[in-house]
Design an enzyme around this catalytic site. Sequence first.
Site, PDB file in Angstrom:
ATOM      1  N   TYR A 177       5.075   4.960   8.398  1.00  0.00           N
ATOM      2  CA  TYR A 177       3.957   5.151   7.464  1.00  0.00           C
ATOM      3  C   TYR A 177       3.032   6.261   7.960  1.00  0.00           C
ATOM      4  O   TYR A 177       2.693   7.192   7.218  1.00  0.00           O
ATOM      5  CB  TYR A 177       3.222   3.823   7.343  1.00  0.00           C
ATOM      6  CG  TYR A 177       1.923   3.819   6.572  1.00  0.00           C
ATOM      7  CD1 TYR A 177       1.903   3.533   5.213  1.00  0.00           C
ATOM      8  CD2 TYR A 177       0.702   4.047   7.212  1.00  0.00           C
ATOM      9  CE1 TYR A 177       0.700   3.489   4.509  1.00  0.00           C
ATOM     10  CE2 TYR A 177      -0.492   4.000   6.517  1.00  0.00           C
ATOM     11  CZ  TYR A 177      -0.485   3.727   5.164  1.00  0.00           C
ATOM     12  OH  TYR A 177      -1.679   3.686   4.477  1.00  0.00           O
TER      13      TYR A 177
ATOM     14  N   GLN B 275       1.915   7.506  -0.334  1.00  0.00           N
ATOM     15  CA  GLN B 275       2.635   6.520   0.459  1.00  0.00           C
ATOM     16  C   GLN B 275       2.335   5.095  -0.010  1.00  0.00           C
ATOM     17  O   GLN B 275       3.209   4.235  -0.001  1.00  0.00           O
ATOM     18  CB  GLN B 275       2.255   6.669   1.940  1.00  0.00           C
ATOM     19  CG  GLN B 275       3.211   5.995   2.903  1.00  0.00           C
ATOM     20  CD  GLN B 275       4.570   6.660   2.922  1.00  0.00           C
ATOM     21  OE1 GLN B 275       4.718   7.815   2.552  1.00  0.00           O
ATOM     22  NE2 GLN B 275       5.587   5.916   3.343  1.00  0.00           N
ATOM     23  N   GLU B 276       1.101   4.845  -0.397  1.00  0.00           N
ATOM     24  CA  GLU B 276       0.686   3.501  -0.775  1.00  0.00           C
ATOM     25  C   GLU B 276       1.183   3.097  -2.165  1.00  0.00           C
ATOM     26  O   GLU B 276       1.701   1.999  -2.360  1.00  0.00           O
ATOM     27  CB  GLU B 276      -0.846   3.389  -0.739  1.00  0.00           C
ATOM     28  CG  GLU B 276      -1.443   3.357   0.658  1.00  0.00           C
ATOM     29  CD  GLU B 276      -1.251   2.021   1.348  1.00  0.00           C
ATOM     30  OE1 GLU B 276      -0.790   1.061   0.686  1.00  0.00           O
ATOM     31  OE2 GLU B 276      -1.545   1.921   2.549  1.00  0.00           O
ATOM     32  N   SER B 277       0.998   3.957  -3.149  1.00  0.00           N
ATOM     33  CA  SER B 277       1.274   3.553  -4.540  1.00  0.00           C
ATOM     34  C   SER B 277       2.032   4.589  -5.349  1.00  0.00           C
ATOM     35  O   SER B 277       2.344   4.335  -6.518  1.00  0.00           O
ATOM     36  CB  SER B 277      -0.049   3.274  -5.257  1.00  0.00           C
ATOM     37  OG  SER B 277      -0.792   4.483  -5.410  1.00  0.00           O
TER      38      SER B 277
END
Length: 606
Positions: free
Chosen positions: A588, A481-483
């Site tokens: 998220y 999800q982040e990168s």
Amino acid sequence: AYLQTGRDAEAVATLSEFSRKYPDSLLVRDAHVLYANALLTEGRAEDAAAVLEKQREPVRADAELALGRAYEASGQTAKAADALRNVYYNTPTSLEADQAGAELRKLGATTASLSERKTRADLLAKGKRYSDAANEYRDLLNEVNPEERPGVQLALAAALLRGGHGKEAKPILASLPETSGEVNAQRLYILGEIARASDDQDGFLRTVDQLRQAAPTSPWLEQSLLATGNIYLLKRDYDKAIDAYRELQQRFPNGSRASYAHWKAAWLNLRQGRIDEAKREFEDQIAWYPASAEVPPALYWRGRLAEEEGDSGKARAFYQKLSDRFRNYYYAELARERLKAMKASDDPAQYAILDRVPPLPPGKVAADEIPTDDLRVQKAQLLENGALVDFAVREVQAAAMEEKGSWGTPETARLYQDSGQYNRAIEVMKRAVPNYFAVDIPDLPRPYWEALFPKPYWIDLKRYSSQNALDPYLVASLIRQESEFNPTAVSRANAVGLMQLLPNTGKKVAKEEKLRHFNATQLFVPGVNLQLGTRYFRTMVDKFGAFEYALAAYNAGSDRVQDWLSQGKYRDPQEFVESIPFTETREYVQAILRNASVYRQLYGVP
């Protein structure tokens, strides 16, 4: 190589035969541009222009720039100006646009039609270059005719607002002549957004009232009502938020935000303890907007309310529908957990409202064999061996279009994965199968799932997860999800690497971990980022207890989560998650928990 080493004659000789020798190559057009530039360097400007004239469609900024320079060198200034204007005004966000502008100034050919200049300004605004767009609109203001002037004023005001200069937009809007219709509606909307950006709630609400009176059916009012609901939501004035969301849905029942607004009103009624109203509105959500993104939460929470009332038959029916239709959604997994805890029923209840939810479009994806005898596939393999992955991808995609098989997508993803570009592999698959979360694992070939949910850096990821008593699949989902597993990712907020750590956070955690001689550039090293990121996430879990709260804090900050937790009682962490007022944070948290479930299904025990 010849061009880079100044061996122009050899470059010309080599490139002149390229299209004859390799007529099917995807690089023919690139070769022509290089060939023309080599000819230009050799002083053969007319020959360069002749080559490039055949390469004008579809427009490519590099080809047009080279053509303009070729015509300029051959003394054909009118044709040069035409080509350069095409770059400057029709591709203003390209790398070549500024060079084309400089060439036009050198030629003294800076005169352009108002239409060309307006096109350039609009494209700059569309490309989010708001400051440049505002400058262009400003230059147009005193030259357009009176009928067009209001449109340019509005475009200038919008560019200033989006560029963070809303105060400069106010006098421009004030100078607009008295008008009605959509021009006036947009003017009021922008004024409202300026007030909202300045935290002038009263000023914002006054413009909304004016919009109601002046343009009751305008989409600008629809946007303003959504902003009104969101303002009251953040201020915890829930009844007024409900009124704003409900007004939006009732005024614009078929609008793009109607389903969302209806859901927010329904959810806030539940949070306010109006259970009967919430039950009715959850069912209305399913009946009125059966294909909307809000149907899964509506199914789940209507099932929960039925379960709380002892109506296990209805609860089971809603949970089952959710599990079957939205297989790997966040709420589908929660529904299956509720079903496991319920007594089995031999005679499941039937509810007509559930039939309103459209079925998933049919079409199981087949795992086609790669045509290894295809010439383009063989080229792709050679290019891959030479680490020319982007060129290899182009060959694979061209071959897939010719062969009409489904093998091209997973092969493209594999090329990216094998070169360590996991983020690009994920994006390829998301575009190819946008509804993948709705399907069961067997309905997609295994390579699709492995590209969507990869396990790079697994040894370090698992080791540091275990050291911090974390589920490695949850950590992998957080990274996804982040990168999307891009170790060089840098966010707008300057968060860095796989787990998107801020340099100050990294420094603080490195000190706690006794990581000597730490500097911020080490956050680009996957092992270091994983070591510090997992430790930091563990501190969030220790602080808040539940993973839902910890994930929300990782995204939005601990202070906000503490604030949200103080806003009344929640049945469980799932109710807290749905109540998060920031859409980005809410989605998220749900996405990471959903992804972790898919990882477990795919790979079993870590």
